[in-house]
Design a protein around this motif. Sequence first.
Motif, PDB file in Angstrom:
ATOM      1  N   TYR A 149       0.828  -1.204   0.000  1.00  0.00           N
ATOM      2  CA  TYR A 149       0.000   0.000   0.000  1.00  0.00           C
ATOM      3  C   TYR A 149       0.869   1.263   0.000  1.00  0.00           C
ATOM      4  O   TYR A 149       0.652   2.180  -0.804  1.00  0.00           O
ATOM      5  N   LEU A 150       1.868   1.300   0.865  1.00  0.00           N
ATOM      6  CA  LEU A 150       2.745   2.465   0.940  1.00  0.00           C
ATOM      7  C   LEU A 150       3.548   2.640  -0.343  1.00  0.00           C
ATOM      8  O   LEU A 150       3.757   3.760  -0.808  1.00  0.00           O
ATOM      9  N   ARG A 151       3.988   1.534  -0.941  1.00  0.00           N
ATOM     10  CA  ARG A 151       4.713   1.620  -2.210  1.00  0.00           C
ATOM     11  C   ARG A 151       3.817   2.184  -3.308  1.00  0.00           C
ATOM     12  O   ARG A 151       4.248   3.019  -4.098  1.00  0.00           O
ATOM     13  N   ARG A 152       2.585   1.751  -3.343  1.00  0.00           N
ATOM     14  CA  ARG A 152       1.633   2.264  -4.337  1.00  0.00           C
ATOM     15  C   ARG A 152       1.439   3.769  -4.165  1.00  0.00           C
ATOM     16  O   ARG A 152       1.428   4.517  -5.141  1.00  0.00           O
ATOM     17  N   LEU A 153       1.304   4.218  -2.922  1.00  0.00           N
ATOM     18  CA  LEU A 153       1.158   5.651  -2.672  1.00  0.00           C
ATOM     19  C   LEU A 153       2.385   6.427  -3.153  1.00  0.00           C
ATOM     20  O   LEU A 153       2.258   7.503  -3.742  1.00  0.00           O
ATOM     21  N   ARG A 154       3.577   5.874  -2.907  1.00  0.00           N
ATOM     22  CA  ARG A 154       4.815   6.538  -3.365  1.00  0.00           C
ATOM     23  C   ARG A 154       4.869   6.612  -4.878  1.00  0.00           C
ATOM     24  O   ARG A 154       5.268   7.626  -5.444  1.00  0.00           O
ATOM     25  N   ILE A 155       4.468   5.539  -5.551  1.00  0.00           N
ATOM     26  CA  ILE A 155       4.475   5.527  -7.018  1.00  0.00           C
ATOM     27  C   ILE A 155       3.473   6.542  -7.567  1.00  0.00           C
ATOM     28  O   ILE A 155       3.783   7.301  -8.477  1.00  0.00           O
ATOM     29  N   ALA A 171       6.989   9.781  -5.954  1.00  0.00           N
ATOM     30  CA  ALA A 171       8.106   9.730  -5.009  1.00  0.00           C
ATOM     31  C   ALA A 171       8.958   8.484  -5.235  1.00  0.00           C
ATOM     32  O   ALA A 171      10.059   8.372  -4.721  1.00  0.00           O
ATOM     33  N   SER A 172       8.454   7.568  -6.027  1.00  0.00           N
ATOM     34  CA  SER A 172       9.154   6.328  -6.346  1.00  0.00           C
ATOM     35  C   SER A 172       8.707   5.919  -7.742  1.00  0.00           C
ATOM     36  O   SER A 172       7.696   6.390  -8.247  1.00  0.00           O
ATOM     37  N   SER A 173       9.489   5.060  -8.370  1.00  0.00           N
ATOM     38  CA  SER A 173       9.093   4.601  -9.693  1.00  0.00           C
ATOM     39  C   SER A 173       8.830   3.100  -9.668  1.00  0.00           C
ATOM     40  O   SER A 173       9.405   2.366  -8.866  1.00  0.00           O
ATOM     41  N   ALA A 174       7.951   2.677 -10.542  1.00  0.00           N
ATOM     42  CA  ALA A 174       7.584   1.262 -10.621  1.00  0.00           C
ATOM     43  C   ALA A 174       8.733   0.454 -11.203  1.00  0.00           C
ATOM     44  O   ALA A 174       9.570   0.964 -11.947  1.00  0.00           O
ATOM     45  N   CYS A 175       8.773  -0.812 -10.866  1.00  0.00           N
ATOM     46  CA  CYS A 175       9.786  -1.734 -11.386  1.00  0.00           C
ATOM     47  C   CYS A 175       9.188  -2.520 -12.550  1.00  0.00           C
ATOM     48  O   CYS A 175       7.980  -2.670 -12.665  1.00  0.00           O
ATOM     49  N   TYR A 205       0.476  -0.895 -20.903  1.00  0.00           N
ATOM     50  CA  TYR A 205       1.564   0.039 -21.211  1.00  0.00           C
ATOM     51  C   TYR A 205       2.643  -0.585 -22.102  1.00  0.00           C
ATOM     52  O   TYR A 205       3.724  -0.042 -22.236  1.00  0.00           O
ATOM     53  N   ILE A 206       2.350  -1.695 -22.715  1.00  0.00           N
ATOM     54  CA  ILE A 206       3.355  -2.420 -23.479  1.00  0.00           C
ATOM     55  C   ILE A 206       3.962  -1.582 -24.598  1.00  0.00           C
ATOM     56  O   ILE A 206       5.150  -1.695 -24.895  1.00  0.00           O
ATOM     57  N   GLN A 207       3.174  -0.689 -25.213  1.00  0.00           N
ATOM     58  CA  GLN A 207       3.670   0.144 -26.312  1.00  0.00           C
ATOM     59  C   GLN A 207       4.700   1.168 -25.846  1.00  0.00           C
ATOM     60  O   GLN A 207       5.571   1.576 -26.601  1.00  0.00           O
ATOM     61  N   GLU A 208       4.597   1.604 -24.594  1.00  0.00           N
ATOM     62  CA  GLU A 208       5.501   2.638 -24.108  1.00  0.00           C
ATOM     63  C   GLU A 208       6.571   2.107 -23.158  1.00  0.00           C
ATOM     64  O   GLU A 208       7.359   2.871 -22.615  1.00  0.00           O
ATOM     65  N   CYS A 209       6.631   0.822 -22.966  1.00  0.00           N
ATOM     66  CA  CYS A 209       7.550   0.231 -21.991  1.00  0.00           C
ATOM     67  C   CYS A 209       8.996   0.292 -22.460  1.00  0.00           C
ATOM     68  O   CYS A 209       9.338  -0.190 -23.530  1.00  0.00           O
ATOM     69  N   GLU A 210       9.827   0.867 -21.614  1.00  0.00           N
ATOM     70  CA  GLU A 210      11.265   0.969 -21.903  1.00  0.00           C
ATOM     71  C   GLU A 210      11.957  -0.384 -21.806  1.00  0.00           C
ATOM     72  O   GLU A 210      12.982  -0.613 -22.418  1.00  0.00           O
ATOM     73  N   ASN A 211      11.384  -1.293 -21.029  1.00  0.00           N
ATOM     74  CA  ASN A 211      11.995  -2.602 -20.829  1.00  0.00           C
ATOM     75  C   ASN A 211      11.993  -3.436 -22.107  1.00  0.00           C
ATOM     76  O   ASN A 211      12.827  -4.310 -22.281  1.00  0.00           O
ATOM     77  N   LEU A 212      11.054  -3.189 -22.998  1.00  0.00           N
ATOM     78  CA  LEU A 212      10.917  -3.998 -24.204  1.00  0.00           C
ATOM     79  C   LEU A 212      11.581  -3.377 -25.419  1.00  0.00           C
ATOM     80  O   LEU A 212      11.582  -3.964 -26.484  1.00  0.00           O
TER      81      LEU A 212
END
Length: 90
Positions: free
Chosen positions: A55-61, A65-69, A82-89
């Motif tokens: 819950y706290l991580r979601r609030l930070r994202i 204040a934090s970025s998703a992994c 978000y597959i079209q905009e994903c930097e991981n792919l």
Amino acid sequence: MSDVIELSVQKMILELANGAKVNNYGFVVVERPDKSGRKAIKVFLLGIDQIKALYLRRLRILSDASSACFSESASHCHHCEYIQECENLK
């Protein structure tokens, strides 16, 4: 994972609101694309501290204040909105 989170929160609410003792596992039903029909899978539920941390991580994202992994499993990417905009792919 979302099913596990949902069941875990329901367990937490029952325990906190009613003082009920609820098992630390549940069952989720999954579709089996390789075979017809569904299968029930036993899953272990999260504890209160793990739920609070999520819950706290979601609030930070949400507050930037934090970025998703990125997902640890590429199979999760197939259904991601978000597959079209994903930097991981890329």
